[in-house]
Design an enzyme around this catalytic site. Sequence first.
Site, PDB file in Angstrom:
ATOM      1  CG  LEU A   1      29.252  -8.787  -1.015  1.00 59.26           C
ATOM      2  CD1 LEU A   1      27.730  -8.657  -1.004  1.00 59.26           C
ATOM      3  CD2 LEU A   1      29.842  -7.852  -2.082  1.00 59.26           C
TER       4      LEU A   1
ATOM      5  CG  ASP B   1      22.931  -8.701 -21.949  1.00 60.63           C
ATOM      6  OD1 ASP B   1      23.959  -8.773 -22.660  1.00 60.63           O
ATOM      7  OD2 ASP B   1      21.805  -9.048 -22.360  1.00 60.63           O
TER       8      ASP B   1
ATOM      9  CG  HIS C   1      33.719  -8.356 -22.764  1.00 57.68           C
ATOM     10  ND1 HIS C   1      32.385  -8.523 -22.472  1.00 57.68           N
ATOM     11  CD2 HIS C   1      33.917  -8.979 -23.955  1.00 57.68           C
ATOM     12  CE1 HIS C   1      31.805  -9.220 -23.450  1.00 57.68           C
ATOM     13  NE2 HIS C   1      32.701  -9.499 -24.360  1.00 57.68           N
TER      14      HIS C   1
HETATM   15  C1  FPP Z   1      27.269  -9.807 -21.649  1.00 57.51           C
HETATM   16  O1  FPP Z   1      27.454  -8.748 -22.570  1.00 57.51           O
HETATM   17  C2  FPP Z   1      28.444  -9.949 -20.820  1.00 57.51           C
HETATM   18  C3  FPP Z   1      29.229 -11.067 -20.759  1.00 57.51           C
HETATM   19  C4  FPP Z   1      28.955 -12.300 -21.526  1.00 57.51           C
HETATM   20  C5  FPP Z   1      30.447 -11.124 -19.940  1.00 57.51           C
HETATM   21  C6  FPP Z   1      30.349 -10.485 -18.606  1.00 57.51           C
HETATM   22  C7  FPP Z   1      31.728 -10.195 -18.159  1.00 57.51           C
HETATM   23  C8  FPP Z   1      32.126  -9.090 -17.526  1.00 57.51           C
HETATM   24  C9  FPP Z   1      31.210  -8.053 -17.051  1.00 57.51           C
HETATM   25  C10 FPP Z   1      33.555  -8.805 -17.245  1.00 57.51           C
HETATM   26  C11 FPP Z   1      34.301  -9.829 -16.478  1.00 57.51           C
HETATM   27  C12 FPP Z   1      33.645 -10.276 -15.232  1.00 57.51           C
HETATM   28  C13 FPP Z   1      34.238 -10.318 -14.035  1.00 57.51           C
HETATM   29  C14 FPP Z   1      33.553 -10.907 -12.868  1.00 57.51           C
HETATM   30  C15 FPP Z   1      35.575  -9.762 -13.847  1.00 57.51           C
HETATM   31  P1  FPP Z   1      27.432  -9.080 -24.112  1.00 57.51           P
HETATM   32  O2  FPP Z   1      28.815  -9.277 -24.586  1.00 57.51           O
HETATM   33  O3  FPP Z   1      26.503 -10.231 -24.392  1.00 57.51           O
HETATM   34  O4  FPP Z   1      26.834  -7.737 -24.673  1.00 57.51           O
HETATM   35  P2  FPP Z   1      25.901  -7.559 -25.950  1.00 57.51           P
HETATM   36  O5  FPP Z   1      24.637  -8.346 -25.699  1.00 57.51           O
HETATM   37  O6  FPP Z   1      25.672  -6.084 -25.987  1.00 57.51           O
HETATM   38  O7  FPP Z   1      26.675  -8.071 -27.126  1.00 57.51           O
END
Ligand code: FPP
Length: 243
Positions: free
Chosen positions: A132, A21, A38
């Site tokens: 893993l 997050d 992202h």
């Molecule tokens: C939460 O941050 C993150 C996500 C909803 C997406 C997670 C995706 C990745 C880490 C990249 C792609 C994954 C892989 C496996 C290649 P948020 O956008 O909710 O952040 P915020 O709460 O600060 O807005």
Amino acid sequence: MQVLDLEQFAKPPTHVAIIMDGNGRWAKARGLPRLAGHQRGAEAVRVVVESCCELGISYLTLYAFSSENWKRPPSEVDDLMALLRHYLRREISELHGNNVRVCFIGDRSPLADDIKSLIDGAETKTGANTGLTLTIAINYGSHNEILGACKNIAQAVSEGALRLDSLTEDVFERFLDTANMPPPDLLIRTSGEQRLSNFLLWQLAYSELIFMDTLWPDFSKRNLEEAVSEYYGRDRRYGASNG
Ligand code: FPP
């Protein structure tokens, strides 16, 4: 006499699960579009996979896209799917070369056909690997997973394939997406939020929960080591007393 540091002999957690997050906040703090957060988040995925291999962790489960993330603006959903596609195209060969077994949990049915093919290809290619186990949760939500398990169990009972009185917790778990996987020992959520957001609700019943302020794109091997070190200090009693 030299005093031994017992911690260096402690067994690492077998299974670490992570709610990644803070990508959006990382980008906002830099005046960048959310996509940049992202993208950096995807780089942090590389780092954490490598670190888990180095620390001898056997299972890593990452929450990449929840069943609720479809509520985000379509452009952000498209960006996340494109990033996932890119990651699967770019990383699977290297993961395979590093003996990583790649698995996916969540409902694949609404995903684009090419992503479904990449997922199937990754699972097939890496299925016999013994290092893993990296599980990526895409369009995953625990309520939906548990409901699906209940429906499949009801079907099996009605067809006579399963007797209701033989339905134990172990049998129930075989109907979850995580069948054949031990429950997480440790759950990490980054960015300071302290909730589970519909992630592995059954499986996390006795996991140690660690919430850290670091935003996901900044997550490093050091952060993982800190979390594991805090985990070593926890007294896991599984409901028993320690006296
Ligand atoms: C939460 O941050 C993150 C996500 C909803 C997406 C997670 C995706 C990745 C880490 C990249 C792609 C994954 C892989 C496996 C290649 P948020 O956008 O909710 O952040 P915020 O709460 O600060 O807005």
